[in-house]
Design an enzyme around this catalytic site. Structure first.
Site, mmCIF file in Angstrom:
data_model
loop_
_atom_site.group_PDB
_atom_site.id
_atom_site.type_symbol
_atom_site.label_atom_id
_atom_site.label_comp_id
_atom_site.label_asym_id
_atom_site.label_seq_id
_atom_site.Cartn_x
_atom_site.Cartn_y
_atom_site.Cartn_z
ATOM 1 N N LYS A 81 -8.642 -3.103 9.238
ATOM 2 C CA LYS A 81 -7.543 -3.856 9.823
ATOM 3 C C LYS A 81 -8.035 -4.856 10.871
ATOM 4 O O LYS A 81 -9.196 -4.843 11.277
ATOM 5 C CB LYS A 81 -6.507 -2.910 10.430
ATOM 6 N N PHE B 212 0.855 -1.189 0.000
ATOM 7 C CA PHE B 212 0.000 0.000 0.000
ATOM 8 C C PHE B 212 0.887 1.234 0.000
ATOM 9 O O PHE B 212 1.973 1.252 0.591
ATOM 10 C CB PHE B 212 -0.934 -0.009 1.208
ATOM 11 N N TYR C 146 4.834 26.358 26.614
ATOM 12 C CA TYR C 146 4.942 26.262 25.152
ATOM 13 C C TYR C 146 6.386 26.313 24.651
ATOM 14 O O TYR C 146 6.699 26.963 23.645
ATOM 15 C CB TYR C 146 4.082 27.338 24.462
ATOM 16 N N GLN D 277 -6.790 1.090 11.001
ATOM 17 C CA GLN D 277 -7.805 1.580 10.060
ATOM 18 C C GLN D 277 -8.999 0.615 10.036
ATOM 19 O O GLN D 277 -8.890 -0.528 10.471
ATOM 20 C CB GLN D 277 -7.146 1.734 8.678
ATOM 21 N N ASP E 286 6.854 -2.673 8.730
ATOM 22 C CA ASP E 286 5.494 -2.203 8.483
ATOM 23 C C ASP E 286 4.581 -3.389 8.762
ATOM 24 O O ASP E 286 4.423 -4.283 7.935
ATOM 25 C CB ASP E 286 5.347 -1.716 7.043
ATOM 26 N N HIS F 156 -0.548 -5.201 8.635
ATOM 27 C CA HIS F 156 -1.368 -6.391 8.420
ATOM 28 C C HIS F 156 -1.104 -7.483 9.455
ATOM 29 O O HIS F 156 -1.698 -8.557 9.360
ATOM 30 C CB HIS F 156 -1.080 -7.009 7.046
ATOM 31 N N ARG G 128 -1.514 12.572 18.226
ATOM 32 C CA ARG G 128 -2.042 11.962 19.447
ATOM 33 C C ARG G 128 -3.348 11.214 19.177
ATOM 34 O O ARG G 128 -4.257 11.727 18.508
ATOM 35 C CB ARG G 128 -2.279 13.025 20.511
ATOM 36 N N ARG H 92 6.347 18.986 21.906
ATOM 37 C CA ARG H 92 6.194 19.569 23.243
ATOM 38 C C ARG H 92 6.315 18.494 24.321
ATOM 39 O O ARG H 92 5.558 17.529 24.316
ATOM 40 C CB ARG H 92 4.823 20.234 23.340
#
Length: 390
Positions: free
Chosen positions: A188, A88, A224, A185, A159, A162, A234, A217
């Site tokens: 999956k 993919f 900041y 996703q 990766d 799968h 996140r 951060r």
């Protein structure tokens, strides 16, 4: 006579009271982002433990997981990362979005996984990482790739989009290389609609990744002072609560798919013109993200028509991924100094698989053994009709 129709396979995604309970738990804790809640932290610990890794960092999706992993590994502009040509597009795009060069290499014609021989041939002084993709849940040849990595000093980034719960010679994904990336996703093997995770080797690397996934951060910063470049990758508390429940379902679902695939594989093998994906016996715990098979010699147009006919019969069928270098997106940035034709000449197996491969969604393998016989019968009928019409 009406054509034979597919059975009603289990729906996907699967969910129940565990997901409902988790969502309510996340809702009622009063903090819905990871900095104030506990679901993401708990999921990270549970996912890391399940996959044999010291740490896991949950992120927004699998593409971001790859991108963040590459950043943590120090990949940047001008670096080369070797990727399979058959995968993919996220595998190559994650490299290219960092300004690095994705170098596609050919895959094994039987397992569809990256070929260590082609990887070795593609290494240059600029190579900074090798990215095996565990196609359809079958772990790539990590023996050969691990030796190549050890001999060259070039790290591996798995990766594993799968390969949730998969194993190679008894070893879990987190035990096979220091860094790996997963996707959650919607299709999956575990899902919260979207989401991803990076497995990491130690607390120092985890904190480095954490800062980058939170806009650079530090978690304790209140003024900041962003320490490094980053983005907001996140994961939210609701998604993590669902994924904790999904992790609890994973092993039983894999056990069912491992029972069904040998049945379907043998039935497919008996169909004239059909060659199912080969299972490497060293991949001794295969999560079976897809049921894949090839029809060697068929044209791409014929394969596409065959898939449409399978879908019309009720099978969740799809064409295989296109070779990454045969997409316009690949050439926008971070492509090697080669032409499409030159890459195609180096990747004959990828060229063939792109043209002749079909895959069925993993929910087929959650059906009954009788469902496997019906599925194979439909494939046999449609393949015979398609080949006869050539």
């Amino acid at each position: 006579m009406n054509p034979r129709q597919a059975p009603e396979f289990p729906a996907w995604p699967q969910f129940g009271d565990d997901e409902r309970t988790g969502l309510i738990r996340a809702l009622e804790q009063g903090q819905w982002w990871r900095m104030g809640g506990s679901e993401v932290d708990s999921f990270e610990r549970e996912f890391a433990a399940h996959h044999g890794a010291p740490f896991a960092l949950a992120v927004t999706n699998g593409t971001h997981a790859l991108e963040l992993a590459l950043q943590v590994m120090g990949i940047g502009p001008g670096d080369e990362v070797i990727v399979p040509a058959f995968t993919f597009i996220s595998s190559s795009q994650a490299v290219q979005r960092l300004g690095a060069v994705a170098v596609p290499v050919d895959v094994d014609p039987d397992t569809y996984n990256i070929d260590p021989v082609t990887v070795a041939a593609a290494i240059t002084p600029r190579t900074r990482a090798i990215m095996p993709v565990h196609m359809a849940g079958q772990i790539a040849d990590m023996d050969a790739l691990g030796k190549l990595s050890a001999d060259t000093g070039i790290p591996l980034l798995q990766d594993a989009a799968h390969a949730h719960g998969a194993r190679w010679e008894g070893k879990r994904v987190g035990e096979l290389s220091p860094v790996s990336a997963f996707s959650f996703q919607n299709g999956k093997l575990m899902t919260a609609g979207e989401g991803g995770a990076v497995l990491l080797p130690d607390a120092e690397t985890y904190e480095k990744a954490f800062i980058r996934h939170s806009c650079g951060r530090p978690r304790t910063d209140r003024r900041y002072f962003h320490e490094t470049s980053g983005s907001n990758f996140r994961l939210n508390e609701f998604s993590a609560a669902v994924l904790r429940a999904q992790l609890g379902r994973l092993d039983a679902q894999i056990a069912t798919r491992q029972q069904r695939w040998p049945v379907l594989q043998e039935l497919l093998r008996q169909i004239p013109g059909v060659v199912p994906q080969t299972v490497d016996p060293r991949a001794d715990h295969n999560s079976h993200y897809m049921a894949m098979f090839r029809i060697p010699g068929i044209s791409e147009e014929g394969r596409n028509a065959l898939v449409e006919a399978l879908v019309a019969r009720g099978l969740p069928a799809f064409v295989a991924f296109r070779a990454v270098y045969r997409t316009d997106a690949f050439w926008e940035t971070g492509a090697p100094d080669m032409t499409v034709e030159e890459l195609a000449e180096l990747c004959p197996h990828t060229e063939a698989i792109t043209r002749d491969c079909v895959w069925l969604q993993h929910r087929v393998l959650l059906g009954t053994e009788e469902d496997m016989h019906v599925t194979a019968a439909i494939v046999a009928e449609v393949v015979a009709e398609t080949l006869a019409a050539r």
